[in-house]
Design an enzyme around this catalytic site. Sequence first.
Site, mmCIF file in Angstrom:
data_model
loop_
_atom_site.group_PDB
_atom_site.id
_atom_site.type_symbol
_atom_site.label_atom_id
_atom_site.label_comp_id
_atom_site.label_asym_id
_atom_site.label_seq_id
_atom_site.Cartn_x
_atom_site.Cartn_y
_atom_site.Cartn_z
ATOM 1 N N ASP A 185 2.683 -6.732 2.641
ATOM 2 C CA ASP A 185 1.513 -5.929 3.025
ATOM 3 C C ASP A 185 1.981 -4.594 3.625
ATOM 4 O O ASP A 185 1.386 -4.095 4.579
ATOM 5 C CB ASP A 185 0.606 -6.682 4.001
ATOM 6 C CG ASP A 185 -0.746 -5.991 4.212
ATOM 7 O OD1 ASP A 185 -1.057 -5.058 3.452
ATOM 8 O OD2 ASP A 185 -1.469 -6.390 5.145
ATOM 9 N N GLY B 121 -1.671 -1.530 10.254
ATOM 10 C CA GLY B 121 -0.696 -1.554 9.166
ATOM 11 C C GLY B 121 0.618 -0.950 9.605
ATOM 12 O O GLY B 121 0.670 -0.159 10.553
ATOM 13 N N LYS C 176 -8.563 -6.978 -6.317
ATOM 14 C CA LYS C 176 -8.459 -7.106 -4.858
ATOM 15 C C LYS C 176 -9.833 -6.913 -4.243
ATOM 16 O O LYS C 176 -10.525 -5.936 -4.533
ATOM 17 C CB LYS C 176 -7.499 -6.024 -4.332
ATOM 18 C CG LYS C 176 -7.500 -5.842 -2.803
ATOM 19 C CD LYS C 176 -6.766 -6.959 -2.093
ATOM 20 C CE LYS C 176 -6.821 -6.860 -0.585
ATOM 21 N NZ LYS C 176 -5.919 -5.884 0.004
ATOM 22 N N ARG D 193 -0.191 4.343 -0.892
ATOM 23 C CA ARG D 193 -0.987 5.494 -0.409
ATOM 24 C C ARG D 193 -1.211 6.630 -1.393
ATOM 25 O O ARG D 193 -1.730 7.676 -0.990
ATOM 26 C CB ARG D 193 -0.351 6.091 0.864
ATOM 27 C CG ARG D 193 -0.050 5.092 1.967
ATOM 28 C CD ARG D 193 -1.290 4.379 2.410
ATOM 29 N NE ARG D 193 -1.096 3.651 3.657
ATOM 30 C CZ ARG D 193 -1.872 2.648 4.041
ATOM 31 N NH1 ARG D 193 -2.881 2.260 3.291
ATOM 32 N NH2 ARG D 193 -1.670 2.048 5.182
ATOM 33 N N ASN E 135 -6.808 0.537 -2.161
ATOM 34 C CA ASN E 135 -7.479 1.338 -1.118
ATOM 35 C C ASN E 135 -6.809 2.695 -0.899
ATOM 36 O O ASN E 135 -6.430 3.066 0.196
ATOM 37 C CB ASN E 135 -7.571 0.554 0.207
ATOM 38 C CG ASN E 135 -6.228 0.112 0.740
ATOM 39 O OD1 ASN E 135 -5.267 -0.024 -0.003
ATOM 40 N ND2 ASN E 135 -6.148 -0.121 2.039
ATOM 41 N N HIS F 107 -2.259 -12.622 3.027
ATOM 42 C CA HIS F 107 -1.836 -12.602 4.444
ATOM 43 C C HIS F 107 -2.540 -13.599 5.375
ATOM 44 O O HIS F 107 -3.205 -13.219 6.326
ATOM 45 C CB HIS F 107 -1.897 -11.188 5.033
ATOM 46 C CG HIS F 107 -3.102 -10.357 4.707
ATOM 47 N ND1 HIS F 107 -4.372 -10.845 4.749
ATOM 48 C CD2 HIS F 107 -3.199 -9.051 4.361
ATOM 49 C CE1 HIS F 107 -5.198 -9.868 4.433
ATOM 50 N NE2 HIS F 107 -4.510 -8.776 4.191
ATOM 51 N N HIS G 91 0.882 -1.171 0.000
ATOM 52 C CA HIS G 91 0.000 0.000 0.000
ATOM 53 C C HIS G 91 0.920 1.222 0.000
ATOM 54 O O HIS G 91 1.579 1.484 0.998
ATOM 55 C CB HIS G 91 -0.870 0.036 1.256
ATOM 56 C CG HIS G 91 -1.704 -1.195 1.446
ATOM 57 N ND1 HIS G 91 -3.034 -1.268 1.083
ATOM 58 C CD2 HIS G 91 -1.405 -2.404 1.971
ATOM 59 C CE1 HIS G 91 -3.514 -2.473 1.377
ATOM 60 N NE2 HIS G 91 -2.541 -3.183 1.919
ATOM 61 N N HIS H 266 1.490 4.118 8.090
ATOM 62 C CA HIS H 266 0.694 5.198 8.677
ATOM 63 C C HIS H 266 1.678 6.068 9.446
ATOM 64 O O HIS H 266 2.757 5.598 9.819
ATOM 65 C CB HIS H 266 -0.337 4.642 9.668
ATOM 66 C CG HIS H 266 -1.334 3.714 9.037
ATOM 67 N ND1 HIS H 266 -2.396 4.151 8.288
ATOM 68 C CD2 HIS H 266 -1.427 2.366 9.034
ATOM 69 C CE1 HIS H 266 -3.102 3.114 7.853
ATOM 70 N NE2 HIS H 266 -2.524 2.009 8.287
HETATM 71 O O1 DOR Z 1 -3.190 -3.791 8.459
HETATM 72 C C1 DOR Z 1 -3.612 -3.503 7.354
HETATM 73 N N1 DOR Z 1 -3.436 -2.292 6.822
HETATM 74 N N2 DOR Z 1 -4.305 -4.413 6.665
HETATM 75 C C2 DOR Z 1 -4.943 -4.102 5.517
HETATM 76 O O2 DOR Z 1 -5.564 -4.950 4.956
HETATM 77 C C3 DOR Z 1 -4.910 -2.750 4.976
HETATM 78 C C4 DOR Z 1 -3.714 -2.047 5.444
HETATM 79 C C5 DOR Z 1 -3.798 -0.565 5.171
HETATM 80 O O3 DOR Z 1 -4.042 -0.209 4.040
HETATM 81 O O4 DOR Z 1 -3.551 0.214 6.086
#
Ligand code: DOR
Length: 447
Positions: free
Chosen positions: A312, A331, A148, A66, A96, A238, A64, A316
């Site tokens: 994965d 995450g 996905k 972002r 996402n 995962h 991810h 953040h």
């Molecule tokens: O821990 C996670 N964070 N699992 C996910 O499936 C999404 C990801 C996120 O995008 O922050």
Amino acid sequence: MTKRILIKNATVVNEGKSRLADVLIENDKIASIEDSISLKHPDTRVINADGLYLLPGMIDDQVHFREPGLTHKADIESESKAAVAGGITSFIEMPNTQPQAVTIDELEKKYSRAKEVSWANYSFMMGGTNDNLEEVLKVDPKTVAGLKLFLGSSTGNMLVDDEKVLEEIFTKTPLLISVHCEDENIIKENTKKYTEEYNGDIPIEKHPEIRSAEACYTSSSKAIALAKKTGARLHVFHVSTGAETKLFSNKLPLKDKKITAEVCIHHLWFTDKDYAEKGTKIKWNPAVKTKKDREQLWEALLDNRIDVIATDHAPHTLEEKNRTYLEAPSGGPLVQHALVALLEMYHKGKISLEKIVEKTAHNPSILFQIKDRGYIREGYKADLVLVDLNAPWTVKKENIFYKCGWSPFEGTTFKSRITHTMVNGDVVYEKFNFTQRGKVERLAFDR
Ligand code: DOR
């Protein structure tokens, strides 16, 4: 003019074997692999790899990054740089973002952005929702890694919970379907129960009881049953519990499997005992679970019920992660440290170098039918990593490349270092420095 790099005397780890060899790269491709290659063109760059190991670059099938919309956490440029520093030469990024990649138009914008700024080869997954089937069916499987589906909610509100829609997607799409499996109702009930019990102030240690093994198993087994019923090509992301490992088989070679599985670095490394020290920094969905789960994941990985290892990578900011249990997003960033963490497990005798390469490069290539990558083979793209297995270093704020500036591995000393990363024949990272952004390509698929 042909650009040449000659890697001398590396231990080449590839296709189940390790052997001392020289590797010649011409332009973006591996031109030859021989016991000894003599220098024919004086303008060839020679890399002395005495004592170093040459691996095919890792292909990370779940990250991810972002961008667009959440670039205060990370962006394609920052995270793809961290990825190449960690030995990842290709990545598959998740939908996402904001806006979500749930239309071909939004998806293609991500490809265009990556073309401008990415340091690694890239592909992006299309996102499925309760109401975008028509758009999903327009996606050409030759151009996109897959679809996905979030079958449990996580960052970004992308839950697909309409069972009729789900069955229609599974029945109609020719795309590989990757799923995030956690049963929403079980999670909701558990969250309610623990919120009442702890008056809203739930300790992080309860995360694996809320996002429980039962929630994972219920959702994964449903997805697998649906794939069996519809004939869909399913890849379960995962896997985090021992129970789920029993849902997968090792009877067929990977290329013939219709149902495959991925395990992530954090589920192979951490256990629920680590919440006390790491807190919400190791809050992931699905949750890091027990030591027994971790052992069973390792078993399934090594006996080939689990096919690939990914990160994965889901950064953040520290400010976001430092919130209370219910407020802290799930995450964490991993791309820079995934391969060295696996090499640490090699040092501990958990996994061979050949198996690491199989699960991080060969198998993602087979599983997604990626063209010309994932192996050290003549004619393949020169996506290569040199590692020094004996050059200890400690993860500290100063040597972290993620935009969010933190890592769940801070304070950890790894024995191995990535010394060089090559993407399409360009050396993009060398001796702990980025050189220049090289040629990067959209992943192509032999489908
Ligand atoms: O821990 C996670 N964070 N699992 C996910 O499936 C999404 C990801 C996120 O995008 O922050």
